[in-house]
Design an enzyme around this catalytic site. Structure first.
Site, short mmCIF file in Angstrom:
data_model
loop_
_atom_site.label_atom_id
_atom_site.label_comp_id
_atom_site.label_asym_id
_atom_site.label_seq_id
_atom_site.Cartn_x
_atom_site.Cartn_y
_atom_site.Cartn_z
N SER A 26 0.79 -1.22 0.00
CA SER A 26 0.00 0.00 0.00
C SER A 26 0.83 1.28 0.00
CB SER A 26 -0.93 0.02 1.21
OG SER A 26 -0.18 -0.12 2.41
N THR A 27 2.15 1.19 0.12
CA THR A 27 2.96 2.40 0.15
C THR A 27 4.05 2.35 -0.90
OG1 THR A 27 4.59 1.55 1.74
CG2 THR A 27 2.59 2.56 2.64
#
Length: 234
Positions: A26-27
């Site tokens: 997610s990053t």
């Protein structure tokens, strides 16, 4: 009403199971390091080798989307599973596929009605079995229950602090002379609405840099710590 189970395309009995492995981080930092993706891929490959699956891995990189529909590679994989072009969706962890109970429940129903399997390695779940589907539903509901408990505890904690007189939220950043003026004029009889109208007309910025004052904005200043600090001590 539950949709009828779709028949899968006929295939040779000795044909390998076609699995789509799904990985997600997610990053941006996780994408650059590769650590999260590499670990997930390694787990999927190990399972596929053990099962004799024909594995293809797809990835949504750098996406923190909350729902299935916000993950393009997962959406495409599900369409292929629905069409009978693959047999299994496998992920290393439940939260890589879904963090929403409602979303995950829809995914389980979709797998059941369209005739494909969902395998989650961290839970040891395979939805082709009744026990696997039961465990998946139970864990998803437990996770939602825990999140709701945390939310309730947080709200109760904040309420307790308010009851103790603790001031919460972002502190006011108004100049002290503006606060002093509001306190002084309100004490002299100026109404909340009158003060709001005057401050707006004079283009005095609010604590958050707004251009318009409201009676509630003035009230917040009067109840702020800055206003309390201006009160004379005895």
């Amino acid at each position: 009403m539950t949709a009828p189970r779709r028949r899968r395309r006929s295939r040779s009995a000795d044909a390998p199971v076609r699995a789509i492995g799904y990985v997600r981080v997610s990053t941006g930092g996780q994408v650059e390091s590769g650590a999260g993706l590499d670990a997930q891929r390694a787990a999927l490959v190990e399972r596929a080798d053990r099962e004799g699956w024909d594995l293809e891995v797809v990835a949504d990189e750098g996406l923190s989307a909350k729902t299935v529909d916000d993950r393009p590679e997962l959406v495409a994989a599900l369409a292929r599973l629905d069409a009978g072009d693959a047999d299994v969706l496998v992920a290393a962890k439940l939260d890589r596929v879904s963090r929403s109970v409602a979303d995950f429940a829809r995914l389980l129903e979709r797998a059941s009605t369209r005739g494909w399997r969902l395998v989650l390695l961290d839970l040891g779940v395979d939805t082709s079995t009744p026990a696997g589907e039961f465990v998946a539903n139970t864990i998803a509901n437990s996770a939602q229950y825990e999140r709701r408990l945390i939310g309730q505890r947080t709200r109760e904690g904040l309420a307790a602090k308010r009851a103790q007189g603790v001031r919460l939220g972002r502190p006011s950043s108004l100049p002290s002379d503006v606060v002093a003026r509001i306190v002084r004029e309100h004490a002299a009889g100026a109404s909340l609405r009158g003060l709001a109208t005057t401050l707006t007309a004079e283009d005095v910025p609010t604590a958050q840099g707004g251009v318009r004052w409201y009676p509630s904005t003035v009230r917040a200043v009067l109840h702020s710590q800055q206003a309390a600090d201006l009160a004379p001590t005895t």
